[in-house]
Design a protein around this motif. Sequence first.
Motif, PDB file in Angstrom:
ATOM      1  N   VAL A   1       0.866  -1.012   0.150  1.00  0.00           N
ATOM      2  CA  VAL A   1       0.007  -0.109   0.202  1.00  0.00           C
ATOM      3  C   VAL A   1       0.919   1.222  -0.138  1.00  0.00           C
ATOM      4  N   SER A   2       0.343   2.294  -0.675  1.00  0.00           N
ATOM      5  CA  SER A   2       1.172   3.764  -0.602  1.00  0.00           C
ATOM      6  C   SER A   2       1.488   4.078   0.658  1.00  0.00           C
ATOM      7  N   ALA A   3       2.761   4.622   0.845  1.00  0.00           N
ATOM      8  CA  ALA A   3       3.159   5.233   2.066  1.00  0.00           C
ATOM      9  C   ALA A   3       2.392   6.380   2.415  1.00  0.00           C
ATOM     10  N   ALA A   4       1.919   7.004   1.499  1.00  0.00           N
ATOM     11  CA  ALA A   4       1.178   8.283   1.784  1.00  0.00           C
ATOM     12  C   ALA A   4      -0.263   7.796   2.532  1.00  0.00           C
TER      13      ALA A   4
ATOM     14  N   TYR B   1      -6.458   7.279   5.097  1.00  0.00           N
ATOM     15  CA  TYR B   1      -6.302   8.811   5.039  1.00  0.00           C
ATOM     16  C   TYR B   1      -5.338   9.019   3.974  1.00  0.00           C
ATOM     17  N   ASN B   2      -5.529   9.712   2.996  1.00  0.00           N
ATOM     18  CA  ASN B   2      -4.346   9.977   2.051  1.00  0.00           C
ATOM     19  C   ASN B   2      -3.916  11.380   2.133  1.00  0.00           C
ATOM     20  N   GLN B   3      -2.544  11.324   2.398  1.00  0.00           N
ATOM     21  CA  GLN B   3      -2.077  12.500   2.720  1.00  0.00           C
ATOM     22  C   GLN B   3      -1.448  13.410   1.460  1.00  0.00           C
ATOM     23  N   ASN B   4      -1.676  12.781   0.350  1.00  0.00           N
ATOM     24  CA  ASN B   4      -1.211  13.328  -1.051  1.00  0.00           C
ATOM     25  C   ASN B   4      -2.482  14.341  -1.632  1.00  0.00           C
ATOM     26  N   LEU B   5      -3.450  14.188  -1.101  1.00  0.00           N
ATOM     27  CA  LEU B   5      -4.823  14.964  -1.471  1.00  0.00           C
ATOM     28  C   LEU B   5      -4.661  16.363  -0.908  1.00  0.00           C
ATOM     29  N   ALA B   6      -4.273  17.312  -1.706  1.00  0.00           N
ATOM     30  CA  ALA B   6      -4.267  18.525  -1.087  1.00  0.00           C
ATOM     31  C   ALA B   6      -4.400  19.660  -2.234  1.00  0.00           C
ATOM     32  N   PRO B   7      -5.002  21.030  -1.686  1.00  0.00           N
ATOM     33  CA  PRO B   7      -5.274  21.841  -2.799  1.00  0.00           C
ATOM     34  C   PRO B   7      -4.009  22.320  -3.604  1.00  0.00           C
ATOM     35  N   PRO B   8      -4.141  22.543  -4.533  1.00  0.00           N
ATOM     36  CA  PRO B   8      -5.156  22.431  -5.730  1.00  0.00           C
ATOM     37  C   PRO B   8      -4.970  20.771  -5.954  1.00  0.00           C
ATOM     38  N   TYR B   9      -6.586  20.571  -6.060  1.00  0.00           N
ATOM     39  CA  TYR B   9      -6.880  19.176  -6.274  1.00  0.00           C
ATOM     40  C   TYR B   9      -6.594  18.802  -7.856  1.00  0.00           C
ATOM     41  N   GLN B  10      -5.972  17.617  -7.960  1.00  0.00           N
ATOM     42  CA  GLN B  10      -5.876  17.250  -9.315  1.00  0.00           C
ATOM     43  C   GLN B  10      -7.064  16.187  -9.853  1.00  0.00           C
ATOM     44  N   ILE B  11      -7.996  16.631 -10.635  1.00  0.00           N
ATOM     45  CA  ILE B  11      -9.482  15.731 -10.745  1.00  0.00           C
ATOM     46  C   ILE B  11      -9.096  14.994 -12.300  1.00  0.00           C
ATOM     47  N   LEU B  12      -9.039  13.702 -12.313  1.00  0.00           N
ATOM     48  CA  LEU B  12      -9.029  12.866 -13.270  1.00  0.00           C
ATOM     49  C   LEU B  12     -10.939  12.790 -14.027  1.00  0.00           C
TER      50      LEU B  12
ATOM     51  N   SER C   1     -25.661  19.640  -8.495  1.00  0.00           N
ATOM     52  CA  SER C   1     -24.293  19.757  -8.010  1.00  0.00           C
ATOM     53  C   SER C   1     -23.451  18.612  -8.109  1.00  0.00           C
ATOM     54  N   TYR C   2     -22.263  18.667  -7.816  1.00  0.00           N
ATOM     55  CA  TYR C   2     -21.337  17.598  -7.914  1.00  0.00           C
ATOM     56  C   TYR C   2     -21.290  17.040  -6.282  1.00  0.00           C
ATOM     57  N   VAL C   3     -21.140  15.547  -6.545  1.00  0.00           N
ATOM     58  CA  VAL C   3     -21.322  15.050  -5.006  1.00  0.00           C
ATOM     59  C   VAL C   3     -19.773  14.274  -4.866  1.00  0.00           C
ATOM     60  N   VAL C   4     -19.332  14.496  -3.729  1.00  0.00           N
ATOM     61  CA  VAL C   4     -17.805  14.105  -3.402  1.00  0.00           C
ATOM     62  C   VAL C   4     -18.014  12.993  -2.457  1.00  0.00           C
ATOM     63  N   GLU C   5     -17.430  11.724  -2.841  1.00  0.00           N
ATOM     64  CA  GLU C   5     -17.589  10.514  -2.268  1.00  0.00           C
ATOM     65  C   GLU C   5     -16.133  10.258  -1.474  1.00  0.00           C
ATOM     66  N   ARG C   6     -15.965  10.075  -0.291  1.00  0.00           N
ATOM     67  CA  ARG C   6     -14.683   9.699   0.511  1.00  0.00           C
ATOM     68  C   ARG C   6     -13.343  10.707   0.450  1.00  0.00           C
ATOM     69  N   LEU C   7     -13.985  11.842   0.633  1.00  0.00           N
ATOM     70  CA  LEU C   7     -12.957  12.794   0.670  1.00  0.00           C
ATOM     71  C   LEU C   7     -12.630  13.035   2.195  1.00  0.00           C
ATOM     72  N   PRO C   8     -11.422  12.983   2.614  1.00  0.00           N
ATOM     73  CA  PRO C   8     -10.978  13.008   3.957  1.00  0.00           C
ATOM     74  C   PRO C   8     -11.304  14.553   4.655  1.00  0.00           C
ATOM     75  N   GLU C   9     -11.650  14.678   5.654  1.00  0.00           N
ATOM     76  CA  GLU C   9     -11.659  15.907   6.182  1.00  0.00           C
ATOM     77  C   GLU C   9     -10.205  16.460   6.785  1.00  0.00           C
ATOM     78  N   ASN C  10     -10.056  17.646   6.560  1.00  0.00           N
ATOM     79  CA  ASN C  10      -8.734  18.128   6.905  1.00  0.00           C
ATOM     80  C   ASN C  10      -8.643  18.255   8.446  1.00  0.00           C
ATOM     81  N   GLY C  11      -7.553  17.512   8.839  1.00  0.00           N
ATOM     82  CA  GLY C  11      -7.007  17.552  10.161  1.00  0.00           C
ATOM     83  C   GLY C  11      -5.894  18.653  10.499  1.00  0.00           C
ATOM     84  N   PHE C  12      -5.705  19.546   9.551  1.00  0.00           N
ATOM     85  CA  PHE C  12      -4.593  20.374   9.482  1.00  0.00           C
ATOM     86  C   PHE C  12      -4.811  21.596  10.669  1.00  0.00           C
TER      87      PHE C  12
END
Length: 196
Positions: free
Chosen positions: A53-56, A61-72, A185-196
Amino acid sequence: MGKAKKTRKFAAVKRVIASKDARVKQAKANNTNNTVKQVQKKDTDLVREMPQVSAALFFQYNQNLAPPYQILIDTNFINFSIQKKIDLFRGLMDSLYAKCVPIITDCVMAELEKLGPRYRIALRIARDEKVERVKCSHKGTYADDCIMQRIMQHKCFIVATNDADLKRRIRKVPGVPILSVGSHSYVVERLPENGF
Protein backbone atom coordinates in the motif's frame (compact mmCIF):
# COMPACT_ATOMS: atom_id res chain seq x y z
CA MET A 1 -67.06 -24.97 -34.59
CA GLY A 2 -64.41 -26.62 -32.45
CA LYS A 3 -60.67 -26.40 -32.86
CA ALA A 4 -58.90 -29.06 -34.81
CA LYS A 5 -56.24 -30.98 -32.92
CA LYS A 6 -52.74 -30.36 -34.12
CA THR A 7 -50.15 -33.05 -33.76
CA ARG A 8 -46.64 -32.05 -32.81
CA LYS A 9 -43.93 -32.47 -35.34
CA PHE A 10 -41.50 -35.29 -34.74
CA ALA A 11 -38.33 -33.30 -33.91
CA ALA A 12 -40.11 -30.53 -31.98
CA VAL A 13 -40.65 -32.64 -28.85
CA LYS A 14 -37.81 -32.43 -26.34
CA ARG A 15 -36.63 -35.73 -25.01
CA VAL A 16 -35.78 -36.02 -21.33
CA ILE A 17 -33.17 -38.35 -19.90
CA ALA A 18 -34.47 -40.49 -17.08
CA SER A 19 -32.91 -40.02 -13.63
CA LYS A 20 -31.93 -43.70 -13.57
CA ASP A 21 -29.93 -43.39 -16.80
CA ALA A 22 -26.25 -44.45 -16.57
CA ARG A 23 -25.06 -41.18 -18.09
CA VAL A 24 -26.65 -39.14 -15.28
CA LYS A 25 -25.11 -41.34 -12.57
CA GLN A 26 -21.68 -41.04 -14.21
CA ALA A 27 -21.90 -37.23 -14.35
CA LYS A 28 -22.84 -37.01 -10.64
CA ALA A 29 -19.88 -39.21 -9.67
CA ASN A 30 -17.47 -37.01 -11.65
CA ASN A 31 -18.81 -33.82 -10.01
CA THR A 32 -18.33 -35.13 -6.46
CA ASN A 33 -14.72 -36.13 -7.21
CA ASN A 34 -13.97 -32.67 -8.66
CA THR A 35 -15.42 -30.80 -5.66
CA VAL A 36 -13.32 -32.84 -3.21
CA LYS A 37 -10.17 -32.00 -5.20
CA GLN A 38 -11.12 -28.27 -5.29
CA VAL A 39 -11.62 -28.14 -1.50
CA GLN A 40 -8.23 -29.76 -0.93
CA LYS A 41 -6.60 -27.31 -3.35
CA LYS A 42 -8.15 -24.28 -1.55
CA ASP A 43 -6.79 -25.47 1.80
CA THR A 44 -3.24 -25.59 0.50
CA ASP A 45 -3.42 -22.13 -1.18
CA LEU A 46 -2.39 -19.64 1.50
CA VAL A 47 -1.67 -15.96 1.09
CA ARG A 48 2.08 -15.61 1.20
CA GLU A 49 2.38 -11.93 0.35
CA MET A 50 0.13 -8.90 0.82
CA PRO A 51 -0.01 -6.16 -1.84
CA GLN A 52 2.00 -3.10 -0.93
CA VAL A 53 0.00 0.00 0.00
CA SER A 54 1.17 3.55 -0.65
CA ALA A 55 3.23 5.14 2.10
CA ALA A 56 1.05 8.25 1.90
CA LEU A 57 -1.93 6.30 3.31
CA PHE A 58 -2.42 6.22 7.04
CA PHE A 59 -5.61 4.57 8.27
CA GLN A 60 -7.18 5.07 4.81
CA TYR A 61 -6.36 8.81 4.99
CA ASN A 62 -4.52 9.99 1.90
CA GLN A 63 -1.96 12.68 2.72
CA ASN A 64 -1.22 13.33 -0.96
CA LEU A 65 -4.60 14.99 -1.46
CA ALA A 66 -4.21 18.72 -0.93
CA PRO A 67 -5.31 21.83 -2.84
CA PRO A 68 -4.99 22.41 -5.75
CA TYR A 69 -6.83 19.13 -6.31
CA GLN A 70 -5.98 17.15 -9.45
CA ILE A 71 -9.19 15.68 -10.85
CA LEU A 72 -9.16 12.90 -13.46
CA ILE A 73 -12.28 13.40 -15.57
CA ASP A 74 -14.15 10.57 -17.29
CA THR A 75 -16.21 10.85 -20.49
CA ASN A 76 -19.62 10.41 -18.90
CA PHE A 77 -18.85 13.01 -16.19
CA ILE A 78 -18.65 15.71 -18.85
CA ASN A 79 -21.82 14.44 -20.55
CA PHE A 80 -23.80 14.38 -17.29
CA SER A 81 -22.52 17.88 -16.42
CA ILE A 82 -23.89 19.16 -19.72
CA GLN A 83 -27.24 17.39 -19.20
CA LYS A 84 -27.63 18.84 -15.68
CA LYS A 85 -26.45 22.28 -16.91
CA ILE A 86 -23.53 22.49 -14.47
CA ASP A 87 -20.46 24.51 -15.42
CA LEU A 88 -17.53 22.10 -15.09
CA PHE A 89 -14.95 24.50 -13.64
CA ARG A 90 -17.26 26.43 -11.34
CA GLY A 91 -18.95 23.23 -10.14
CA LEU A 92 -15.62 21.64 -9.20
CA MET A 93 -14.56 24.71 -7.19
CA ASP A 94 -17.96 24.93 -5.47
CA SER A 95 -17.98 21.28 -4.44
CA LEU A 96 -14.38 21.07 -3.17
CA TYR A 97 -13.99 24.65 -1.83
CA ALA A 98 -10.51 24.89 -3.35
CA LYS A 99 -8.68 25.37 -6.60
CA CYS A 100 -9.04 22.38 -8.93
CA VAL A 101 -6.98 21.23 -11.89
CA PRO A 102 -9.16 19.14 -14.26
CA ILE A 103 -7.10 16.50 -16.06
CA ILE A 104 -8.08 14.50 -19.15
CA THR A 105 -6.08 11.56 -20.45
CA ASP A 106 -5.60 10.74 -24.13
CA CYS A 107 -7.92 7.74 -23.78
CA VAL A 108 -10.82 9.88 -22.54
CA MET A 109 -10.21 12.34 -25.35
CA ALA A 110 -10.22 9.52 -27.91
CA GLU A 111 -13.48 8.20 -26.42
CA LEU A 112 -15.08 11.64 -26.79
CA GLU A 113 -13.89 11.90 -30.39
CA LYS A 114 -15.34 8.46 -31.18
CA LEU A 115 -18.78 9.48 -29.88
CA GLY A 116 -19.26 11.73 -32.88
CA PRO A 117 -21.02 15.04 -33.54
CA ARG A 118 -23.73 14.58 -30.89
CA TYR A 119 -21.08 15.10 -28.20
CA ARG A 120 -19.33 18.10 -29.79
CA ILE A 121 -20.08 20.32 -26.76
CA ALA A 122 -18.40 17.81 -24.45
CA LEU A 123 -15.44 17.67 -26.82
CA ARG A 124 -15.21 21.46 -26.84
CA ILE A 125 -15.17 21.53 -23.02
CA ALA A 126 -12.48 18.83 -22.95
CA ARG A 127 -10.32 20.81 -25.36
CA ASP A 128 -10.52 23.96 -23.23
CA GLU A 129 -7.17 25.46 -22.22
CA LYS A 130 -8.08 25.21 -18.50
CA VAL A 131 -8.14 21.41 -18.80
CA GLU A 132 -4.75 19.75 -18.52
CA ARG A 133 -3.94 16.91 -20.94
CA VAL A 134 -1.99 13.82 -19.87
CA LYS A 135 -0.28 11.49 -22.32
CA CYS A 136 -0.94 7.75 -22.15
CA SER A 137 1.90 5.27 -22.64
CA HIS A 138 -0.22 2.10 -22.99
CA LYS A 139 -1.89 0.54 -26.03
CA GLY A 140 -5.61 0.87 -26.70
CA THR A 141 -8.10 3.56 -25.79
CA TYR A 142 -10.14 2.03 -22.96
CA ALA A 143 -10.54 4.94 -20.55
CA ASP A 144 -11.61 2.94 -17.46
CA ASP A 145 -8.42 0.85 -17.44
CA CYS A 146 -6.35 3.97 -18.10
CA ILE A 147 -7.87 5.79 -15.10
CA MET A 148 -7.44 2.73 -12.87
CA GLN A 149 -3.79 2.45 -13.89
CA ARG A 150 -3.19 6.14 -13.07
CA ILE A 151 -4.75 5.98 -9.60
CA MET A 152 -2.88 2.78 -8.75
CA GLN A 153 0.45 4.43 -9.64
CA HIS A 154 -0.19 7.84 -8.05
CA LYS A 155 -2.60 8.36 -5.16
CA CYS A 156 -2.86 12.13 -5.72
CA PHE A 157 -5.98 12.16 -7.93
CA ILE A 158 -9.70 12.58 -7.36
CA VAL A 159 -11.65 10.63 -9.99
CA ALA A 160 -14.69 12.34 -11.54
CA THR A 161 -17.05 9.75 -13.04
CA ASN A 162 -20.67 8.61 -13.13
CA ASP A 163 -19.89 5.12 -14.42
CA ALA A 164 -21.14 2.55 -11.87
CA ASP A 165 -18.59 -0.12 -12.86
CA LEU A 166 -15.67 2.28 -12.64
CA LYS A 167 -16.89 3.54 -9.25
CA ARG A 168 -17.03 -0.04 -7.99
CA ARG A 169 -13.45 -0.62 -9.13
CA ILE A 170 -12.22 2.65 -7.57
CA ARG A 171 -13.84 1.89 -4.20
CA LYS A 172 -11.52 -1.11 -3.89
CA VAL A 173 -8.50 1.22 -3.99
CA PRO A 174 -7.98 2.90 -0.60
CA GLY A 175 -7.61 6.67 -0.35
CA VAL A 176 -9.03 7.66 -3.76
CA PRO A 177 -12.10 9.96 -3.58
CA ILE A 178 -14.86 9.83 -6.20
CA LEU A 179 -16.66 12.86 -7.62
CA SER A 180 -19.98 12.36 -9.42
CA VAL A 181 -22.82 14.46 -10.82
CA GLY A 182 -25.79 14.77 -8.48
CA SER A 183 -29.16 16.39 -9.15
CA HIS A 184 -27.96 20.01 -9.31
CA SER A 185 -24.34 19.86 -8.12
CA TYR A 186 -21.35 17.59 -7.80
CA VAL A 187 -21.22 14.98 -5.02
CA VAL A 188 -17.92 14.01 -3.38
CA GLU A 189 -17.50 10.53 -1.95
CA ARG A 190 -14.70 9.51 0.45
CA LEU A 191 -12.91 12.85 0.66
CA PRO A 192 -11.09 12.99 4.02
CA GLU A 193 -11.69 15.87 6.43
CA ASN A 194 -8.73 18.20 6.81
CA GLY A 195 -7.14 17.75 10.21
CA PHE A 196 -4.50 20.42 9.72
